[in-house]
Design a protein around this motif. Structure first.
Motif: not given
Lengths: 805, 182
Positions: A204-221
């Motif tokens: 959770m810390l890294q998702i928010v801080a590093y702006n990672m996908p938040r449950g994105d089924p189409n996250a990039p390849l």
């Protein structure tokens, strides 16, 4: 001072801040009342643990017969004898299991603590926001602690709780304290739960801080494979589980426009996390989509193969799954190493406060094999500068790393076939046969066993001729390595509430046959291919397949007839016939989170500080099974144990017997399979579903059969049970050549019989098992353990009884 | 001359040194006599037989010679089905089987009672070793016999390492079958 009702006094206290407003505000914002067990202590959930442990008998296979933990010892405990301190063999096994789980829990929690300080230092406090599709934002924190974090700082409370529990648990392992193996296992389950919380905090810390996908089924390849690293550029490898320094290297490269000079790749979970940076919909404090520029070199099991293949110019290690001889490996190949985290310092000098150029100069001129830099920003800059500057200096060395044809032939002929190597090889590869064939010019055995080899290097240690066997593997497979270029889905993060709403009913009723979670290391002979085979088998059958960490990486190395990887073959949603890469190992928490969300979003259970109720719901109703096909670390022990406490069974590979412990059910004892019907409090005998909680499978075929079986739940409706039974029987027919012997145990109604074998099964039920069949109506009249009942509400917790008899 | 099954008695995985009580390597005739004398032996057969399929036939011969139940672990049952041998063979995972074996109240695969001797063959070394360990510590009423090609440290009785002598191993098993048939 006068005392008035509704007020209180604070005497002799200075600088006290009381945040009553914040507490009231939280109560108002969260519609759930505080549950019975906020911040559970060691014994708080002991009753729940004992429910699990009474059904799933603790099974020990001791790895050694003695205890050497204190100076009374060594004590011979053979045959469950007691040692000088009074502990018996079972207790000792329980203690070792608890210690192992605590090692894993500490690794994740300490990682969380580091990220907590680092992200707050770098970015400041940030709003904890998972976007509009995720309202149950931190399911484990909410279920265990009873708080709903609003900002990154709030995770500090969760970390403090974890750290206290770890200290208390570790204290229990001191000689002369806990003596009961059952209580050791209850404590291990507690440690496992803390581990799951620690992982959630990390991600959770890294998702928010590093702006990672938040449950994105189409996250990039993103790109994966040793061949994706451009050998025309300098190659910087970030290795471990903590992205801080690797991310800084990427930011430095981006800011200074150096991507044409350096390729940044990762090994193990840092690799996955680097590829997630900047791909979310949150605050843009990091460069947008920068994660797609990083490459996943490979999983932890491939490290030695990579380093011997001469791919990297500079290595930055952080923490956790990094081999202890990484510095030795690098030093031998003149690869400068930067240790960036205080958990791994390798005896190197701390240069954190030295000027960047001075450090780079020392590394590039090989005055030192490596340095410690504990400031991630400086480590990132030094890493990139060193990689670029050292690359030309390493040209000769790089060429020397890979054997020449003559060298290879000479080494082949030096093998005396003493077979010492085969005695220490975990997968028992007959290396002397490989040498014999290579001498004849046949390199096929070297190729076909390349993935069977786990790259541990034990063969090299015992070789009387000092043959660098892994180097020979690299030579024989150099073309394969060069062409190892695949695509994998970047980690998507948590499961969305909307996805849970869509699949909640099908999972609980059984019409989606199950959730299969492939997690952890795939550091198992042939584990890479086998984890792909397992994932493919279940996704093709309509299961929801989720994966994390090294398993996600390794299953990316195979393609179908059209050349598509598993990520290109299937969509990435949390749904049947989909496969999601949730993220790195710490993202395993989202798999727990998904199960919790089924209970709270689909079934409207209050999850706040209500752990046992949620775990009971999952055990009884959520058809899920985890698999760790290659797990080797203590983190895997704590991960699996945490998964078990929340009611999800786990299957592991045969090397995992070294963990010593399993939780196995006894299907032959009806009294072990009694549950409460929450509707009226009556006791009901159920089929053994799920039959086991922690299970070692001998082969992938057995693992798949068992996983299909462990997705059975007593709450399956008839259609769901029929679907699950169909897959169970079909996998058995496919790999075992027969129906499983225990299929009748799971039949409650004729409509649950798989259509393909229905008539045959009805006949068998009558003739072999003595069931009464109404052939006219094609109905089962008598025989099943219990009738199908769609409104049956199984529970193991008495307080869930709605109307008492 | 019979193959010497007592030579090379060191743990097949060298670091498997459990403690003071280690298995003894015996000649075939002694192991054969123990199995022959057993009241209710169980032959536990694992998936390594697929690497050396002739061993399926030999396992069937052993079972027939002593009228012995076979527990086929992992997906090994397939090898027996392919040979048309389906009587007295049970499909069960090695892990749950060992779990059952450690409990004295278990009634056996056929419901006829517990076993006095378990004989392992064709099981992945590390897994078999761990399961022998479980029985060694938690049910010492069962005699643990290995007729595998490895020296098994946690068995009571085992062959030495014949892992690199396939012909010798086959010969030893044939000798065992002959003893059981006598």
């Amino acid at each position: 001072m006068a005392k008035l009702e509704g007020s209180f006094t604070v005497e002799d206290m200075k600088n006290v801040q009381i945040n009553i407003g914040a507490v009231v505000k939280e109560e108002e914002e969260w519609d759930q009342p505080m549950g019975p067990f906020p911040k559970p202590q060691i014994a708080t959930l002991r009753d729940w643990d004992f429910k699990i442990l009474n059904r799933y008998r603790i099974f020990y296979a001791p790895a050694d017969d003695t205890c050497t933990l204190c100076t009374f010892g060594p004590c011979d405990l053979t045959g469950n004898k007691r040692g000088a301190c009074g502990i018996d063999m079972a207790g000792t096994c329980g203690k070792i299991v608890l210690v192992a789980c605590l090692m894993g829990t500490c690794a994740h929690t300490a990682h969380g603590r580091h990220l907590y300080h680092w992200t707050l230092d770098k970015f400041g406090d940030m709003k904890f926001d998972m976007g509009t599709d995720i309202l149950v934002t931190a399911p484990l924190t909410e279920t265990i602690i009873g708080i709903r974090p609003k900002s990154l700082k709030d995770f500090g409370k969760a970390l403090e709780y974890c750290e206290e529990q770890i200290t208390q648990l570790l204290a229990a392992t001191h000689t002369g304290q806990e003596g009961s193996y059952v209580d050791f296992e209850s404590k291990a389950l507690h440690a496992g739960m803390i581990d799951s919380l620690g992982k959630e905090i990390c991600d959770m810390l890294q998702i928010v801080a590093y702006n990672m996908p938040r449950g994105d089924p189409n996250a990039p390849l993103v790109e994966i494979g040793m061949g994706t690293l451009d050998q025309n550029k300098a190659v910087l490898i970030a290795y471990g589980h903590n992205l801080a320094a690797g991310a800084e290297a990427m930011f430095y490269t981006e800011t200074n426009n150096l991507w044409d000079k350096v390729d940044i790749g990762g090994v193990c979970c840092t690799a996955i996390d680097l590829t997630r940076i900047g791909e979310g919909m949150g605050e843009k404090k990091v460069p947008d989509m920068i994660g797609t520029k990083a490459k996943v070199a490979g999983a932890v099991g491939w490290w030695r193969k990579m380093v011997r293949a001469g791919i990297m110019d500079t290595v930055m290690v952080d923490e956790q799954c990094v081999w202890c001889d990484a510095l030795k490996d690098c030093e031998e190949r003149k690869i400068p190493l930067i240790a960036t985290n205080d958990k791994i310092l390798y005896g190197l000098k701390d240069r954190t406060n030295d000027p960047v150029d001075e450090i780079v100069d020392d590394l590039v001129n090989f005055r030192v094999p490596g340095v410690v830099i504990l400031d991630p920003v400086k480590a990132g800059e030094v890493g990139v500068k060193t990689a670029i500057a050292v690359k030309p200096k390493r040209a000769d060395i790089r060429n020397r790393i890979v054997l020449t044809e003559d060298e290879f032939k000479k080494l082949v002929s030096s093998c005396t076939k003493c077979n010492e190597c085969a005695f220490v090889c975990p997968p028992h590869i007959r290396i002397s046969n490989l040498m014999e064939e290579a001498a004849k010019g046949n390199l096929e055995p070297f190729s076909s066993t390349y993935e069977v080899c786990v790259g541990c290097g034990r063969c090299e240690q015992v070789c009387r001729q000092n043959i660098p066997i892994l180097k020979m593997y690299e030579y024989a497979n150099r073309e394969y390595i060069r062409n190892q270029k695949f695509k994998m889905r970047a980690g998507r993060g948590p499961i969305r509430d909307t996805e849970i709403r869509a699949v909640g009913a099908p999972i609980v009723l059984g019409t989606i046959p199950g959730v299969i979670a492939l997690v952890g290391c795939s550091n198992y002979p042939n584990g890479t291919k086998e984890c792909y085979d397992i994932a493919k088998e279940f996704v093709d059958r309509g299961y929801i397949v989720v994966t994390t960490g090294c398993m996600a990486m390794d299953m990316s190395l195979y393609t179908d007839a059209e050349g598509k990887t598993i990520w290109e073959q299937y969509p990435g949603a949390f749904d049947g016939r989909n496969i999601c890469n949730v993220g790195s190992c710490v993202a395993n928490a989202h798999i727990h989170g998904a199960a919790i969300k089924v209970a709270t979003i689909f079934a409207h259970r209050n999850h706040r500080a209500n752990y046992d109720d949620i775990a009971d719901y999952i055990l009884s109703k959520v058809g899920a099974c985890g698999i760790a096909w290659g797990a080797y670390s203590q983190k895997a022990a704590s991960i699996a144990t945490g998964v078990n406490r929340i009611g999800v069974p786990v299957v592991v590979q045969p090397h995992s017997v070294i963990y010593r412990r399993a939780f196995l059910g006894r299907a032959d004892l009806p009294e072990d399979w009694m549950v409460i019907d929450a509707r009226d409090g009556s006791k009901v005998r159920i089929e053994p579903a799920p039959e086991h909680m922690l299970y070692v499978a001998e082969t992938k075929e057995e693992a798949m059969l068992m996983m299909a079986k462990l997705c059975f739940r007593p709450s399956d409706n008839s259609i769901g049970r029929m679907i699950k039974l169909t897959h169970y029987c079909d996998i058995s027919m496919k790999y075992f050549g027969k129906l499983p012997d225990d299929w009748p145990v799971y039949v409650r109604h004729a409509s649950e019989l798989p259509l393909a074998w229905k008539d045959q099964m009805m006949k068998e039920l009558e003739e072999k098992y003595g069931w009464k069949i109404d052939w006219k109506a094609k109905k089962i009249v008598e025989g099943p353990i219990r009738p199908a009942d769609v409104s049956f509400d199984p529970t193991n917790i008495e307080r869930k009884i709605r109307v008492r008899k | 001359m019979a193959v010497d099954t007592t030579k090379n008695p060191i743990p097949f995985e060298m670091a498997q040194i459990p403690g003071p009580e280690m298995a003894k390597a015996y000649p075939v005739k002694v192991i054969g006599a123990i199995i022959k004398k057993a009241k209710r032996p169980l032959l536990v057969v694992g998936a390594e037989l697929f690497d050396d399929p002739v061993m399926f036939d030999k396992a069937i011969e052993i079972a027939k010679a002593k009228n012995m139940t076979i527990a086929a672990t992992a997906h090994t049952i397939k090898g027996f089905i392919e040979r048309g041998y389906t009587t007295n063979v049970y499909q069960i995972g090695l892990h749950p089987l060992t779990n059952y074996l450690r409990f004295k109240d278990w009634k056996g695969l056929d419901g006829q009672g517990h076993y006095d001797v378990v004989i392992f063959m064709g099981i992945f070394y590390k897994f078999a070793n761990a399961m022998f360990s479980a029985l060694k510590h938690f049910n010492r009423d069962i005699k643990r016999v290995s007729i595998d090609r490895y020296y098994h440290v946690n068995a009571d009785m085992t062959f030495g390492n014949l892992a690199f002598d396939s012909a010798g191993y086959h010969e030893a098993i044939d000798e065992l079958i002959a003893i059981l048939k006598k």
